[in-house]
Motif scaffolding. Structure first.
Motif, mmCIF file in Angstrom:
data_model
loop_
_atom_site.group_PDB
_atom_site.id
_atom_site.type_symbol
_atom_site.label_atom_id
_atom_site.label_comp_id
_atom_site.label_asym_id
_atom_site.label_seq_id
_atom_site.Cartn_x
_atom_site.Cartn_y
_atom_site.Cartn_z
ATOM 1 N N ARG A 13 0.755 -1.018 0.130
ATOM 2 C CA ARG A 13 -0.010 0.081 -0.023
ATOM 3 C C ARG A 13 0.925 1.250 -0.095
ATOM 4 N NH1 ARG A 13 -4.378 -1.427 4.560
ATOM 5 N NH2 ARG A 13 -5.313 -3.334 3.579
ATOM 6 N N LEU A 14 1.983 1.229 0.974
ATOM 7 C CA LEU A 14 2.814 2.520 1.037
ATOM 8 C C LEU A 14 3.498 2.611 -0.522
ATOM 9 C CD1 LEU A 14 4.489 4.427 2.558
ATOM 10 C CD2 LEU A 14 5.957 2.781 3.271
ATOM 11 N N ASP A 15 3.901 1.735 -0.966
ATOM 12 C CA ASP A 15 4.565 1.794 -2.425
ATOM 13 C C ASP A 15 3.628 2.024 -3.490
ATOM 14 O OD1 ASP A 15 6.462 1.286 -4.057
ATOM 15 O OD2 ASP A 15 5.513 -0.493 -4.950
ATOM 16 N N GLY A 16 2.393 1.779 -3.254
ATOM 17 C CA GLY A 16 1.279 2.180 -3.973
ATOM 18 C C GLY A 16 1.034 3.766 -4.028
ATOM 19 N N HIS A 17 1.015 4.233 -2.843
ATOM 20 C CA HIS A 17 0.909 5.431 -2.613
ATOM 21 C C HIS A 17 1.948 6.526 -2.859
ATOM 22 C CE1 HIS A 17 -3.154 5.255 -0.395
ATOM 23 N NE2 HIS A 17 -2.437 4.410 0.590
ATOM 24 N N LEU A 18 3.130 5.968 -2.728
ATOM 25 C CA LEU A 18 4.373 6.950 -3.280
ATOM 26 C C LEU A 18 4.494 7.001 -4.646
ATOM 27 C CD1 LEU A 18 6.999 5.543 -0.595
ATOM 28 C CD2 LEU A 18 6.144 7.759 -0.892
ATOM 29 N N ARG A 19 4.014 5.729 -5.328
ATOM 30 C CA ARG A 19 3.876 5.672 -6.963
ATOM 31 C C ARG A 19 2.945 6.631 -7.355
ATOM 32 N NH1 ARG A 19 7.331 1.750 -9.138
ATOM 33 N NH2 ARG A 19 7.754 0.189 -7.625
ATOM 34 N N ALA A 20 1.735 6.868 -6.622
ATOM 35 C CA ALA A 20 0.839 7.835 -7.234
ATOM 36 C C ALA A 20 1.191 9.038 -7.094
ATOM 37 C CB ALA A 20 -0.363 7.497 -6.171
ATOM 38 N N ALA A 21 2.195 9.343 -6.076
ATOM 39 C CA ALA A 21 2.983 10.862 -5.853
ATOM 40 C C ALA A 21 3.833 11.129 -6.619
ATOM 41 C CB ALA A 21 3.116 10.938 -4.392
ATOM 42 N N GLY A 22 4.466 9.967 -7.516
ATOM 43 C CA GLY A 22 5.663 10.076 -8.504
ATOM 44 C C GLY A 22 6.773 9.708 -7.800
ATOM 45 N N LEU A 23 6.908 9.150 -6.769
ATOM 46 C CA LEU A 23 7.913 8.266 -5.928
ATOM 47 C C LEU A 23 7.902 6.948 -5.983
ATOM 48 C CD1 LEU A 23 7.578 10.868 -2.803
ATOM 49 C CD2 LEU A 23 9.154 11.133 -4.782
ATOM 50 N N SER A 24 9.147 6.297 -5.822
ATOM 51 C CA SER A 24 9.313 5.069 -5.776
ATOM 52 C C SER A 24 10.459 4.553 -4.933
ATOM 53 C CB SER A 24 9.117 4.319 -6.958
ATOM 54 O OG SER A 24 10.407 4.709 -7.801
ATOM 55 N N PHE A 25 10.364 3.287 -4.459
ATOM 56 C CA PHE A 25 11.498 2.711 -3.859
ATOM 57 C C PHE A 25 12.359 2.046 -4.674
ATOM 58 C CE2 PHE A 25 8.370 2.389 -0.265
ATOM 59 C CZ PHE A 25 9.129 2.957 0.670
ATOM 60 N N VAL A 26 13.462 2.223 -4.671
ATOM 61 C CA VAL A 26 14.426 1.493 -5.645
ATOM 62 C C VAL A 26 15.624 0.407 -4.850
ATOM 63 C CG1 VAL A 26 16.505 1.915 -7.355
ATOM 64 C CG2 VAL A 26 14.376 3.402 -7.300
ATOM 65 N N ASN A 27 15.587 -0.647 -5.310
ATOM 66 C CA ASN A 27 16.759 -1.558 -4.655
ATOM 67 C C ASN A 27 18.224 -0.903 -5.020
ATOM 68 O OD1 ASN A 27 18.726 -3.782 -4.230
ATOM 69 N ND2 ASN A 27 16.850 -5.242 -4.602
#
Length: 168
Positions: A13-27
């Motif tokens: 869910r957190l990843d989805g919210h961040l992606r919706a805001a144009g942000l993402s986690f990166v390995n």
């Protein structure tokens, strides 16, 4: 978690919210090669190893609560012992001191599906030394969700241990 969501679901869910805001986690291993395990992989999993890897990943996917059991030791008799609250180190220590268990065949590291950037697996020289002491000769992991810590010491530990890293 008040709605009964498990930690993997909350992280998705957190990843989805961040992606919706144009942000993402990166390995880290995709951005900085020194954190990548790619060059240390000796081969792809065989069918038995792939099945074990998927079983461990499914356990991580279905984890209830805050604890995510993303590590396990596959024993030579086909049984899989999943980590408990003590984590991966405690699991390896348990395998090393319990003579009634079948010999260990492999350490399996599998983060929940789709959470490679959010929840990477970390492997370092201490893991290699513990595995060698426990008689584990193979480590099965997903190179896309694994980060190597202390790379220089890790590579020395790998060469001294003769442990094989296999891509799940």
């Amino acid at each position: 978690m008040s709605d009964g969501a498990t930690m993997p679901r909350i992280l998705r869910r957190l990843d989805g919210h961040l992606r919706a805001a144009g942000l993402s986690f990166v390995n880290l291993s995709r951005v900085f090669p020194r954190f990548s395990v790619d060059a240390l992989v000796s081969r792809e999993t065989n069918e038995i190893e792939k099945d074990v890897f998927l079983r461990v990943q499914q356990t991580a996917n279905n984890a209830a609560g805050e604890f995510i059991p993303d590590s396990a030791v596959a024993l030579s008799d086909g049984k899989v012992v999943t980590e408990g609250e003590g984590g991966m180190d405690a699991l390896i220590d348990q395998i090393a001191i319990e003579p009634q268990l079948s010999p260990p065949a492999a350490l399996v590291r599998a983060c929940p599906t789709g959470l490679a950037g959010v929840l990477p697996s970390v492997i370092g020289p201490q893991t290699i030394q513990k595995c060698a002491n426990a008689g584990i000769q193979t480590i099965i992991l997903d190179v896309n969700s694994t980060v190597v810590a202390e790379r220089d010491r890790f590579e020395v530990a790998m060469s001294q241990s003769k442990i094989e890293i296999v891509s799940g």
